[in-house]
Design a protein around this motif. Structure first.
Motif, short mmCIF file in Angstrom:
data_model
loop_
_atom_site.label_atom_id
_atom_site.label_comp_id
_atom_site.label_asym_id
_atom_site.label_seq_id
_atom_site.Cartn_x
_atom_site.Cartn_y
_atom_site.Cartn_z
N LYS A 222 1.37 -1.50 -0.64
CA LYS A 222 -0.08 -0.25 0.24
C LYS A 222 0.92 1.42 0.08
O LYS A 222 0.58 2.48 -0.57
CB LYS A 222 -0.71 -0.28 1.25
N ALA A 226 1.53 3.65 -2.96
CA ALA A 226 1.88 5.90 -3.03
C ALA A 226 2.76 6.24 -3.53
O ALA A 226 2.66 6.97 -3.92
CB ALA A 226 1.42 5.37 -1.17
N ASP A 235 -0.09 2.29 -12.77
CA ASP A 235 -0.19 0.66 -11.87
C ASP A 235 0.11 -0.34 -13.29
O ASP A 235 0.34 -1.61 -12.42
CB ASP A 235 -1.45 0.92 -11.51
N GLU A 276 -6.02 -5.32 -8.28
CA GLU A 276 -6.01 -4.21 -7.13
C GLU A 276 -6.87 -4.51 -7.22
O GLU A 276 -7.58 -3.12 -6.12
CB GLU A 276 -5.34 -2.86 -7.52
N PRO A 279 -9.32 -6.80 -3.29
CA PRO A 279 -8.56 -6.45 -1.88
C PRO A 279 -8.25 -7.07 -0.96
O PRO A 279 -6.54 -7.57 -0.18
CB PRO A 279 -10.31 -5.38 -0.96
N LEU A 282 -4.39 -8.29 -1.25
CA LEU A 282 -3.44 -7.55 -0.49
C LEU A 282 -3.30 -7.43 0.40
O LEU A 282 -3.46 -6.47 1.13
CB LEU A 282 -2.98 -6.28 -1.68
N GLN A 283 -3.93 -8.05 1.54
CA GLN A 283 -4.24 -8.39 2.94
C GLN A 283 -3.13 -9.24 3.19
O GLN A 283 -3.33 -10.32 2.64
CB GLN A 283 -5.27 -8.68 3.08
#
Length: 283
Positions: A222, A226, A235, A276, A279, A282-283
């Motif tokens: 994350k 950014a 991306d 992306e 979710p 990406l956890q």
């Protein structure tokens, strides 16, 4: 085109090949380096970013990222964290001991397509340096095929850094920008202290000729993404390697399934814009 590997028709994905431990070295208190040689004498045939399933008789099997670049005969490297029954048993083995090896499995970083001729940003956190080591050395062995190289490596503390001699060599090269940091220092650490994005504050990229490769804990993605966006990255030029608990490597058991994705087959390397909107990935 995304580089993806399902099942090679000439490879038995269910029967392990026999590998012999040729070299074993402690890297940290809980991470160990192994050089494995296949007894068949045939190269593993992997690409940077892929993994193998390593088995120990009477103990079990675990997925392990390949850490060496392709093209080094019938041997390959893995770096293993002692985090369970199989990895703990592997840590207790010695040179000359034999293990089972299935694979290689999964997708890989697009070293011969999207990355060719581009500037490359590598961002690795903790154990994420393991698969990145494979692709970094692949690129360095073909240095003229790529543009500027930026390597950012972060670890929790100085004693948890991996491949320290190699990272130092990357820093000393005149054709690579290699920076490292730790979340917390100690009395002997004189380098940067802070999360990995503190290394990227002055980063600026040409979005038309830059590719970024990320591997590390999901929380890192994350903040690094950014920082990359702020520097001008888009991306569809960012590639991430995901870690999930895998049991079979061939998309049968479902342990690594994330919605419609099977990390062992559709990954572990994904182009970021394709996941992306998932979710859970990406956890």
């Amino acid at each position: 085109m995304e580089e993806t590997l399902r099942l090679k028709p000439d490879l038995d994905h269910y029967m392990p090949a026999i590998g012999t431990i040729r070299r074993s070295e402690a890297m940290t208190d809980h991470d160990r380096f192994f050089e494995i040689e296949l007894e068949s004498g045939v190269p593993l045939g992997h690409m940077p970013g892929q993994f193998v399933m390593v088995s120990i008789a009477g103990v079990g099997e675990a997925p392990i990222s390949i850490s060496s670049a392709p093209g080094h005969g019938s041997s390959f490297d893995i770096i293993v964290r002692n985090a369970g029954n199989v990895t703990g048993a592997l840590h207790r083995l010695a040179p000359g001991d034999r293990i089972g090896v299935r694979g290689p499995f999964g997708t890989w970083f697009p070293v011969d397509t999207e990355m060719k001729g581009k500037d490359i940003i590598f961002a690795g956190g903790g154990l994420g340096l393991v698969p990145l080591r494979s692709v970094i050395n692949y690129v360095l062995e073909r240095r003229d095929d790529y543009g500027q190289l930026h390597i950012y490596y972060g670890a929790k503390c100085p004693t948890e850094r991996l491949c320290t001699n190699e990272v130092d060599e990357w820093q000393e090269r005149g054709d690579v920008c290699c920076l490292q940091t730790v979340d917390r220092g100690d009395e002997n650490w004189t380098g940067q202290v802070g999360v990995i994005t503190t290394l990227m504050t002055d980063l600026s990229v040409d979005p038309h000729r830059t590719v970024a490769l990320l591997c590390g804990p999901p929380v890192m993605f994350k903040f690094v993404i950014a920082a990359l966006r702020k520097a001008g990255m888009v991306d569809n030029c960012v590639w991430v390697s995901l870690e999930r608990h895998m049991k079979c490597g061939v998309g049968k058991c479902g342990h690594c399934q994330i919605n419609q994705l099977y990390v062992c087959q559709d990954g572990p390397v994904f182009r970021f814009d394709r996941i992306e909107e998932v979710p859970e990935a990406l956890q």
